[in-house]
Motif scaffolding. Structure first.
Motif, PDB file in Angstrom:
ATOM      1  N   SER A 133      -9.166 -43.371 -57.434  1.00 40.86           N
ATOM      2  CA  SER A 133      -8.625 -44.252 -56.415  1.00 40.86           C
ATOM      3  C   SER A 133      -8.477 -45.617 -57.085  1.00 40.86           C
ATOM      4  N   LEU A 134      -7.237 -46.046 -57.292  1.00 47.64           N
ATOM      5  CA  LEU A 134      -6.985 -47.293 -58.016  1.00 47.64           C
ATOM      6  C   LEU A 134      -6.690 -48.396 -57.010  1.00 47.64           C
ATOM      7  N   VAL A 135      -7.544 -49.393 -56.982  1.00 47.49           N
ATOM      8  CA  VAL A 135      -7.394 -50.503 -56.040  1.00 47.49           C
ATOM      9  C   VAL A 135      -6.622 -51.616 -56.738  1.00 47.49           C
ATOM     10  N   ILE A 136      -5.414 -51.909 -56.253  1.00 47.76           N
ATOM     11  CA  ILE A 136      -4.649 -53.028 -56.813  1.00 47.76           C
ATOM     12  C   ILE A 136      -5.266 -54.289 -56.214  1.00 47.76           C
ATOM     13  N   ASP A 137      -6.004 -54.987 -57.065  1.00 45.52           N
ATOM     14  CA  ASP A 137      -6.879 -56.069 -56.620  1.00 45.52           C
ATOM     15  C   ASP A 137      -6.150 -57.410 -56.759  1.00 45.52           C
ATOM     16  N   THR A 138      -5.454 -57.761 -55.668  1.00 44.44           N
ATOM     17  CA  THR A 138      -4.606 -58.957 -55.661  1.00 44.44           C
ATOM     18  C   THR A 138      -5.239 -60.004 -54.757  1.00 44.44           C
ATOM     19  N   PRO A 139      -5.377 -61.258 -55.234  1.00 39.27           N
ATOM     20  CA  PRO A 139      -5.954 -62.295 -54.370  1.00 39.27           C
ATOM     21  C   PRO A 139      -5.179 -62.423 -53.056  1.00 39.27           C
ATOM     22  N   VAL A 140      -5.899 -62.714 -51.964  1.00 39.26           N
ATOM     23  CA  VAL A 140      -5.292 -62.744 -50.630  1.00 39.26           C
ATOM     24  C   VAL A 140      -4.099 -63.703 -50.566  1.00 39.26           C
ATOM     25  N   VAL A 141      -4.203 -64.868 -51.203  1.00 45.40           N
ATOM     26  CA  VAL A 141      -3.084 -65.843 -51.133  1.00 45.40           C
ATOM     27  C   VAL A 141      -1.840 -65.297 -51.814  1.00 45.40           C
ATOM     28  N   LEU A 142      -2.027 -64.605 -52.927  1.00 49.30           N
ATOM     29  CA  LEU A 142      -0.888 -64.015 -53.654  1.00 49.30           C
ATOM     30  C   LEU A 142      -0.273 -62.890 -52.817  1.00 49.30           C
ATOM     31  N   ALA A 143      -1.128 -62.056 -52.208  1.00 44.18           N
ATOM     32  CA  ALA A 143      -0.652 -60.933 -51.387  1.00 44.18           C
ATOM     33  C   ALA A 143       0.127 -61.454 -50.180  1.00 44.18           C
ATOM     34  N   ALA A 144      -0.324 -62.561 -49.588  1.00 46.55           N
ATOM     35  CA  ALA A 144       0.365 -63.129 -48.422  1.00 46.55           C
ATOM     36  C   ALA A 144       1.796 -63.502 -48.800  1.00 46.55           C
ATOM     37  N   GLY A 145       1.989 -64.024 -50.009  1.00 46.25           N
ATOM     38  CA  GLY A 145       3.309 -64.413 -50.482  1.00 46.25           C
ATOM     39  C   GLY A 145       4.197 -63.209 -50.787  1.00 46.25           C
ATOM     40  N   ARG A 147       4.181 -60.304 -49.034  1.00 46.70           N
ATOM     41  CA  ARG A 147       4.519 -59.502 -47.851  1.00 46.70           C
ATOM     42  C   ARG A 147       5.863 -59.931 -47.302  1.00 46.70           C
ATOM     43  N   THR A 148       6.698 -58.950 -46.975  1.00 42.88           N
ATOM     44  CA  THR A 148       8.034 -59.267 -46.457  1.00 42.88           C
ATOM     45  C   THR A 148       8.203 -58.777 -45.020  1.00 42.88           C
ATOM     46  N   ALA A 149       7.669 -57.568 -44.714  1.00 43.71           N
ATOM     47  CA  ALA A 149       7.861 -56.987 -43.379  1.00 43.71           C
ATOM     48  C   ALA A 149       7.022 -57.754 -42.351  1.00 43.71           C
ATOM     49  N   PRO A 150       7.441 -57.726 -41.066  1.00 44.45           N
ATOM     50  CA  PRO A 150       6.612 -58.356 -40.036  1.00 44.45           C
ATOM     51  C   PRO A 150       5.265 -57.640 -39.952  1.00 44.45           C
ATOM     52  N   PRO A 151       4.177 -58.355 -39.603  1.00 42.16           N
ATOM     53  CA  PRO A 151       2.848 -57.727 -39.612  1.00 42.16           C
ATOM     54  C   PRO A 151       2.714 -56.632 -38.549  1.00 42.16           C
ATOM     55  N   ASP A 152       2.045 -55.512 -38.903  1.00 46.43           N
ATOM     56  CA  ASP A 152       1.729 -54.487 -37.903  1.00 46.43           C
ATOM     57  C   ASP A 152       0.423 -54.879 -37.202  1.00 46.43           C
ATOM     58  N   ARG A 153      -0.059 -54.010 -36.295  1.00 42.36           N
ATOM     59  CA  ARG A 153      -1.240 -54.351 -35.485  1.00 42.36           C
ATOM     60  C   ARG A 153      -2.439 -54.723 -36.356  1.00 42.36           C
ATOM     61  N   ILE A 154      -2.602 -54.002 -37.476  1.00 40.02           N
ATOM     62  CA  ILE A 154      -3.781 -54.241 -38.305  1.00 40.02           C
ATOM     63  C   ILE A 154      -3.600 -55.484 -39.181  1.00 40.02           C
ATOM     64  N   GLU A 155      -2.376 -55.653 -39.727  1.00 41.88           N
ATOM     65  CA  GLU A 155      -2.121 -56.835 -40.575  1.00 41.88           C
ATOM     66  C   GLU A 155      -2.225 -58.126 -39.775  1.00 41.88           C
ATOM     67  N   SER A 156      -1.927 -58.046 -38.472  1.00 42.91           N
ATOM     68  CA  SER A 156      -1.908 -59.280 -37.688  1.00 42.91           C
ATOM     69  C   SER A 156      -3.316 -59.844 -37.465  1.00 42.91           C
ATOM     70  N   GLU A 157      -4.334 -59.184 -37.998  1.00 41.28           N
ATOM     71  CA  GLU A 157      -5.701 -59.725 -37.956  1.00 41.28           C
ATOM     72  C   GLU A 157      -5.837 -60.995 -38.803  1.00 41.28           C
ATOM     73  N   GLY A 158      -4.945 -61.193 -39.787  1.00 40.56           N
ATOM     74  CA  GLY A 158      -4.963 -62.449 -40.537  1.00 40.56           C
ATOM     75  C   GLY A 158      -5.664 -62.374 -41.882  1.00 40.56           C
ATOM     76  N   ASP A 159      -5.606 -63.508 -42.616  1.00 35.94           N
ATOM     77  CA  ASP A 159      -6.067 -63.524 -44.005  1.00 35.94           C
ATOM     78  C   ASP A 159      -7.588 -63.431 -44.138  1.00 35.94           C
ATOM     79  N   GLY A 160      -8.330 -63.933 -43.139  1.00 33.94           N
ATOM     80  CA  GLY A 160      -9.794 -63.810 -43.180  1.00 33.94           C
ATOM     81  C   GLY A 160     -10.185 -62.334 -43.163  1.00 33.94           C
TER      82      GLY A 160
END
Ligand code: TYD
Length: 204
Positions: A133-145, A147-160
């Motif tokens: 199981s390979l975890v692509i370990d990307t810092p949250v700020v980089l991952a936020a930049g 993302r292109t699609a609108p957030p789904d129910r789980i993503e809308s929980e936010g960066d915290g």
């Protein structure tokens, strides 16, 4: 013959794991291997319907136990109807998310506990775990930049929440080092792909 393997790509939303799953599938095919690509939640007709239940709707709409079991139900379909048959047929399986998503999102970040979520998944897994199981370990700020699609129910929980998921993945890599590996997610897609192939080298 190279033994067919089951590889899962994991990471927080926007980590780049789907791009990496695609690139890995192509790289394995280029080596003459047959590859079955799949994704979670979903990947089967019933699984895709469960996916809609899980990702549509407002945050907080689904209770945590029901959320855990719905992810597990979609996973059970995937194991029985896609993953097991593909491996038996000599194909490699590359899955965009699998068990470790539930352990990191529901177990760690939502607080159900990694052991409780693992227990809830036993029937679904039926003994079928990824070889790696390979975890692509990307810092949250980089991952936020990224993302292109609108957030789904789980993503809308936010960066915290995503930071807690990332911590969960780190805990999994420390606890299951033979099965879960962190792959640094910074840099270009090609650079991350090279790291993925390095991590996979012992299996090829
Ligand atoms: P995914 O389709 O990978 O979304 P994206 O392509 O936008 O990253 O996953 C959908 C969401 O479901 C994602 O926020 C992670 C979440 N998820 C869990 O919380 N638990 C799980 O077991 C799985 C498989 C996904």
């Amino acid at each position: 013959m190279v033994t067919p393997r089951f590889i899962a790509l994991e990471g927080i939303d926007g980590s780049g794991k789907s791009t990496q799953a695609e690139m890995l599938g192509e790289a394995l095919r280029a080596r003459g291997l047959r590859v079955r690509r799949t994704r979670e939640p979903g990947g089967t007709p019933v699984g895709e319907r469960v996916r809609a239940l899980l990702l549509e709707g407002a945050p907080g709409e689904l209770s945590l136990p029901a959320e855990i079991l719905l992810f597990a139900a979609a996973r059970a379909e995937l194991v029985q109807r896609a993953i097991r048959p593909a491996l038996a047929d000599g194909a490699w399986v590359v899955s965009d998310r699998f068990l470790d998503s539930s352990l990191a999102y529901q177990g760690a970040a939502r607080g159900a506990g990694i052991d409780a979520v693992l227990d809830a998944n036993r029937v679904a897994l039926d003994g079928c775990l990824p070889d790696l199981s390979l975890v692509i370990d990307t810092p949250v700020v980089l991952a936020a930049g990224r993302r292109t699609a609108p957030p789904d129910r789980i993503e809308s929980e936010g960066d915290g929440f995503l930071a807690a998921v990332a911590e969960g993945y780190h805990a999994l890599a420390a606890r299951f080092p033979e099965r879960v590996r962190l792959v640094p997610g910074h840099g270009t897609a090609a650079e991350v792909h090279a790291r993925v192939m390095d991590a996979l080298a012992p299996l090829l």
